[in-house]
Design a protein around this motif. Structure first.
Motif, PDB file in Angstrom:
ATOM      1  N   ASP A   1       0.748  -1.168   0.141  1.00 50.68           N
ATOM      2  CA  ASP A   1       0.020  -0.166   0.006  1.00 50.68           C
ATOM      3  C   ASP A   1       0.881   1.100  -0.096  1.00 50.68           C
ATOM      4  O   ASP A   1       1.230   1.596   1.018  1.00 50.68           O
ATOM      5  CB  ASP A   1      -0.918  -0.026   1.375  1.00 50.68           C
TER       6      ASP A   1
ATOM      7  N   ASP B   1       0.029   4.103   0.147  1.00 53.69           N
ATOM      8  CA  ASP B   1      -0.566   5.440   1.048  1.00 53.69           C
ATOM      9  C   ASP B   1       0.046   4.939   2.249  1.00 53.69           C
ATOM     10  O   ASP B   1       0.140   6.262   3.068  1.00 53.69           O
ATOM     11  CB  ASP B   1      -2.026   5.376   1.025  1.00 53.69           C
TER      12      ASP B   1
ATOM     13  N   GLY C   1      -8.937  -4.482  -1.792  1.00 51.36           N
ATOM     14  CA  GLY C   1      -9.369  -4.045  -0.466  1.00 51.36           C
ATOM     15  C   GLY C   1     -10.708  -4.258  -0.100  1.00 51.36           C
ATOM     16  O   GLY C   1     -11.152  -3.564   0.993  1.00 51.36           O
TER      17      GLY C   1
END
Length: 532
Positions: A157, A159, A367
């Protein structure tokens, strides 16, 4: 396959015995063409001026003819039937890119503005661009100056990495300096925990010559992005054996570095005998079919027929021509989903796949864990139960994850990854329930609960609540717990954590690269994902 040398090394035919058709086709074509030319020379007895007036198309006698197109179509069909290949069939349960540990130098020299806006900021921009190019691939971030520290462990990920990457400044580092060798050792320790060969990306403006020997003997693919203005050289960087890319305004430097780092992973994929070779012969069917169109007429009046049919079909298609509609003409939904998955667009892949197993895995990678578990619940295969377990762990439903891994082993007792994941999932459940028991005695552990309540079917202790931002733990938290429970600015967090690691010594840096149990699954022993 982007590396020409690797392509040539891997290229072969699955059914090479069919290549014997090529000389047969060539012999028939030569015999037919010579016979045609011999028939056309019968008028040689005529006077030249009469032969020129009576012969039609003499100027085009040596040009390509429909016979040539037909022979070429047969040759392409024979090549396609022989099964050309240069890659393995991708494993849908494995990452399609090599794991990479990105190392960023965070020293005072990186604040120079000769590479706008500064060397450090440009390095951060390049790492963010590198993450975007490798969507869904496992990447770690390491920072170094006088000491080396793991900023973010291996994660899929981007982020998660972005806020900590932006917080890196020379002020957060405990010591000034240039210890690229220590950073490399930390990166290699991270890659050693991965189940696929990976590489190291070093983003720096200079390298101490004392570290050159260690970098050249890295034992893993190393690529360097030099954050130096044009015309400026560094003695340490010039002495490296690894590929070095000078920073550029566009992504040309990242493309070169990505190709270099993926070379080892691609080679390992080719050597994976468990995956079959991908037959690429189908791509030769299209030019072969197009060439056969001109075989039906004596002349070349059919050469634009294929294009005319495509244009007419697009013009008169209901609702106008759409890319999805055209794709439906040539690709099944599962093939379209596979293409989207290879691009890393798992949201689109989950909507395209018809096969429930592939659709469930795409939902998991996108996700959408609850949807993935619902789709996979309809299947009775061990693979479906395994992915259900991964989705449950990601969704913090640890008890359901334990059940899913137990179901996997019931269906396939030899499923090694499920056995390993089951043991780790049970440890996570025990850890959470122990923490909740401690909350009964007022001994709040150094753990922050997720936004969702952990499942606690054993009713051990009280359900934990996330502490208020101002709460402070009495004991010093571990590095992994800090990564989960930090409520301060990322820069403050990194400054304190790096100082703690520097005080503990090099062993703390190695601990920083250890997997975080609450961070969710990571690749398992066979390239699949397992809870960390």
């Amino acid at each position: 396959m982007t590396d020409p040398a690797l392509f040539l090394e891997a290229f072969h035919f699955l059914r090479p015995w069919l290549l014997v058709l090529l000389p047969v086709i060539a012999a028939l074509w030569w015999a037919a063409r010579r016979g045609r030319l011999r028939a056309e020379t019968g008028a040689q007895a005529l006077a030249p001026h009469l032969r020129a007036a009576l012969t039609v198309g003499a100027a085009s006698r040596r040009r390509l003819r429909p016979l040539d197109g037909a022979a070429m179509a047969f040759a392409l069909a024979a090549l396609g039937a022989a099964g050309p290949t240069w890659s393995r069939v991708p494993d849908p349960f494995a990452a399609q890119s090599a794991p990479v540990a990105a190392i960023l130098k965070v020293a005072p020299s990186m604040t120079a503005g000769d590479v706008a806006p500064s060397r450090l900021e440009r390095g951060k921009q390049k790492i963010r661009g590198f993450l975007e190019r490798r969507a869904g691939a496992r990447t770690a971030l390491i920072a170094y100056a006088g000491t080396a520290h793991s900023v973010v462990p291996m994660t899929e990920d981007p982020d998660v990495m972005t806020p900590y990457l932006g917080a890196l400044t020379p002020e957060v580092m405990p010591e000034a300096g240039d210890r690229a060798g220590e950073a490399l050792a930390l990166a290699l320790a991270m890659l050693a925990q991965e189940n696929a060969p990976g590489g190291v990306l070093l983003v720096t403006d200079a390298i101490d010559p004392a570290d050159v020997a260690a970098l050249n003997a890295a034992g893993a693919p190393l690529a360097v992005l030099a954050l130096l203005p044009e015309g400026v050289r560094d003695r340490g960087i010039d002495a490296l054996d690894a590929p070095v890319a000078q920073v550029t305004p566009d992504d040309a430097d990242l493309a070169r570095l990505e190709r270099a780092l993926d070379a080892a992973w691609r080679r390992a994929q080719l050597e994976n005998a468990e995956q079959p070779w991908e037959d690429r012969g189908r791509w030769l069917a299209w030019p072969a079919a197009a060439l056969t169109l001109i075989w039906f007429r004596r002349g070349w009046t059919m050469r634009w027929a294929a294009l005319a049919l495509v244009v007419a079909g697009a013009a008169f298609a209901p609702g106008g021509a759409r890319a999805e509609g055209i794709a439906d003409w040539f690709l099944t939904p599962d093939q379209q989903g596979e293409l989207a998955a290879r691009r890393g667009d798992f949201h689109a892949a989950s909507d395209l796949y018809a096969d429930p197993l592939h659709r469930g895995y795409a939902l998991y990678r996108a996700g959408r864990y609850a949807e993935a578990r619902e789709v996979l619940a309809r299947l009775s295969t061990p693979e479906a139960a395994f992915i259900q377990g991964l989705a449950a762990i990601r969704d913090h439903a640890y008890r359901n994850g334990v059940r899913a891994f137990e179901t996997t082993l019931e269906r396939d007792p030899d499923f090694a990854d499920a056995a390993a994941n089951l043991a780790l999932a049970k440890r996570i459940v025990t850890y959470v329930e122990d923490a909740q028991e401690q909350s009964d005695t007022g001994e709040q552990p150094d753990l922050r609960a997720d936004e969702e309540t952990y499942d606690n079917e054993a009713n051990r202790g009280q359900e934990m609540e996330a502490p208020a931002p101002g709460d402070k733990a009495e004991a010093m938290p571990s590095t992994e717990q800090w990564m989960n429970a930090v409520d301060t600015r990322p820069a403050d967090f990194l400054r304190q954590r790096f100082a703690l690691e520097a005080a503990r010594g090099p062993a703390a840096d190695n601990a920083a690269s250890a997997p975080d149990p609450s961070a969710g699954p990571a690749p398992g022993a066979a390239g699949q994902e397992a809870p960390e």
